[in-house]
Design a protein around this motif. Structure first.
Motif: not given
Length: 609
Positions: A52-74
């Motif tokens: 995303a262009a800014t962190l704010i945009e990235a946080l508005e949809n906090p889901s991606s393949r990496w985020v989901d994968s790491v989250f599910n491992s915790l």
């Protein structure tokens, strides 16, 4: 026509084998054998990450393949720990380092805030800590003046009061960009800067020289420049100390300050820089430990633990969607009335995302688990905060973490451009407050005798060395704790000189809230103010003017804000006409020296220079 290559009798066994394989693969989910949960790759579901262009945009949809994968491992407990940043020093030895390592390995804390030490030692530790972490660590530093504020052998830029004297905010943007490069070279991601507090209280014991000044428009413009310099170059900026720590005479490290002002006053003054920073995309915010009864009347509740302030004001009213950090949870502003564990629970309930610098990680985790069990917090809330932290980590590049390269580290943290920037900042900030009968620039007459007196120095200062380039001078040094005998001896010697360049220093490179002069030393400088063609240069906090009654009697008076090398050189250049004075006071010191004061000229004081 399709033809099967397997005998019909084999098919049931093949199907069973495939089913067993699928079950076995699913049982591996969440294991540590594949670091950062890389074992969930499915080509049909793979969507390349688009930053995303800014962190704010990235946080508005906090889901991606990496985020989901790491989250599910915790585990649920590890998701809680991802919301915690613990302190680390690189100068406390193996036992201390092992304690930090234990918190990383055992609890999988989300990040580290580094304090004092050295750059190579910190880089080595960062590599070791990152290698031990299941999820890459968010690395932060409280570095308002760059990494040199914490680390030896690195560049230190001016504190914000000195920057507040500068009119060209583009210089502050450039400094922010260079700070970002130094952060990245050290494998760091978050700087707890800029200070967005409006300092309009000369008695403030903790903000003072750390703020850009007292004018809300100036403070805002300079905060934006510093923030954009860092964030345009890949480092997350953090505005602090929300909702404004400038007008208090209590240090929240030692007690809980009380801010008595109305919402109208806060809206019109203290909150203004924060609102503008939010508008222009600040990525994170740090909430202060202050009690503000007009915003939350609950007894002794600091703003950090206040839902009306964090969620109601910051998130809902000001619509801030970035990361919210607490101020250090070890400070008396929070620990005076709330025990470890209870404080962290209340901070998360209030709406903070990340708990910074905890006093007891296991106790905090246990307290949060109990709070979830009794319904004060929900696992869903924790999970969403965890996803936001992971999304921030990916946006900052931690999904492709690489160890810090140690070769040439020192050289690359001390680039020539940093030295040039420090020189330009200093030359733009020196503030000329008095120049009676146009004493400056000093016009050397035949046989003119000039003395340079450095009070508070231990050896010849950079100012004295620089002054010697432009005139023959006699150097004198005297302690801040000078006795009557010492001062009498010096005053007698000074009678033989036509001009005295009197430079006043505090106890350290940092500006001072108290210069710590003895009564005899104070009496001596007051005598010098009156008796001679005296040029007084204050290499310290502008508010320190008030510690020297009679300073206005000096024929010329300059404020240099800090004893940085380039500030001392710039002051000498102004005195001898090699440089124009361009700074202006960013704060009102007293009735004689007010915000905006400063004798400024477009050209240097000597024609042709």
């Amino acid at each position: 026509m399709h033809r099967s290559y397997f005998h019909p009798a084999v098919k049931p066994y093949l199907i069973s084998l495939l089913l067993l394989l699928a079950v076995w693969l699913s049982s591996c989910e969440g294991s540590d054998t594949m670091r950062y949960a890389k074992d969930e790759f499915n080509p049909s579901e793979h969507v390349p990450y688009k930053r995303a262009a800014t962190l704010i945009e990235a946080l508005e949809n906090p889901s991606s393949r990496w985020v989901d994968s790491v989250f599910n491992s915790l585990t649920p407990e590890q998701r809680i720990a991802q919301l915690m940043i613990v302190e680390a020093f690189s100068d406390k030895g193996p036992k201390y380092e092992a304690d930090v390592m234990r918190l990383i390995k055992k609890y999988q804390v989300g990040g580290i805030i580094f304090f004092q030490g050295g750059p190579v030692r910190q880089a080595r530790l960062t590599n070791q800590y990152q290698a031990a972490a299941k999820v890459p660590l968010l690395i932060a530093m409280d570095a308002e003046t760059g990494v040199g504020m914490r680390l030896d052998s690195t560049v230190q830029y001016p504190f914000q009061q000195m920057l507040g004297a500068i009119e060209d905010n583009g210089l502050i943007y450039q400094m922010g960009a260079e700070v970002a490069e130094e952060f990245k070279r050290l494998g760091m991601h978050v700087n707890f800067a800029p200070v967005a507090d409006i300092n309009n209280n000369a008695a403030n014991p903790i903000i003072g020289y750390r703020a850009f000044g007292e004018d809300k428009l100036d403070v805002t413009a300079k905060c934006l420049a510093y923030m954009q310099g860092m964030q345009d170059n890949g480092i997350l900026a953090t505005a602090k100390h929300f909702p404004g720590h400038g007008d208090t005479d209590v240090d929240s490290h030692n007690d809980l300050p009380v801010i008595p002002y109305s919402r109208h006053r806060l809206d019109s003054l203290e909150l203004y820089p924060f609102k503008e920073l939010i508008k222009y995309g600040i990525g994170s915010m740090m909430v202060a430990h202050m009690h503000i009864p007009k915003l939350d009347s609950s007894k002794h509740v600091p703003s950090t633990l206040s839902k009306p302030i964090v969620t109601g004001l910051l998130k809902k009213h000001l619509k801030f969607n970035g990361l919210i950090f607490t101020d250090a949870m070890v400070m008396k502003g929070v620990t005076k009335y709330f025990e470890p564990g209870e404080a962290e629970v209340r901070a998360l309930m209030a709406g903070n995302d990340i708990l910074e610098r905890l006093s007891n990680v296991p106790k905090a985790i246990q307290a949060i688990k109990i709070a979830i069990a009794r319904g004060d917090l929900s696992q869903e809330e924790i999970d969403m905060k965890c996803r936001r932290v992971l999304a921030a980590k990916q946006w900052l590049g931690l999904d492709n973490y690489k160890p810090i390269e140690l070769n040439n580290l020192y050289e690359e943290l001390n680039p020539a451009i940093a030295d040039s920037t420090n020189q330009i900042l200093a030359e733009a900030s020196i503030t000329l407050l008095r120049n009676k009968k146009h004493l400056l620039p000093i016009k050397q007459r035949h046989k003119m005798r000039i003395a340079t007196v450095s009070v508070g120095a231990r050896r010849n200062t950079m100012f004295q060395i620089e002054a010697d380039k432009y005139a023959r001078t006699r150097k004198f040094i005297i302690s801040r704790k000078a006795t009557a005998k010492d001062t009498k001896k010096l005053l007698k010697k000074l009678k033989n000189y036509d001009v005295v360049l009197l430079s006043l220093y505090g106890p350290s490179i940092r500006p001072s809230n108290s210069m710590g002069y003895s009564e005899d030393a104070k009496a001596m400088v007051q005598q010098i103010f009156k008796d001679k063609n005296t040029v007084t240069i204050l290499f310290d906090n502008a508010y320190a003017i008030n510690q020297f009654p009679g300073i206005e009697d000096s024929r010329a008076l300059l404020v240099a804000y800090q004893p940085l090398q380039h500030a001392q050189q710039a002051a000498a250049k102004i005195i001898f006409g090699r440089l124009a004075a361009r700074g202006r006071l960013p704060v009102t010191v007293n009735k004689q020296f007010e915000y905006g004061d400063g004798i400024r000229k477009e050209k240097s004081l000597l024609a042709g220079n």
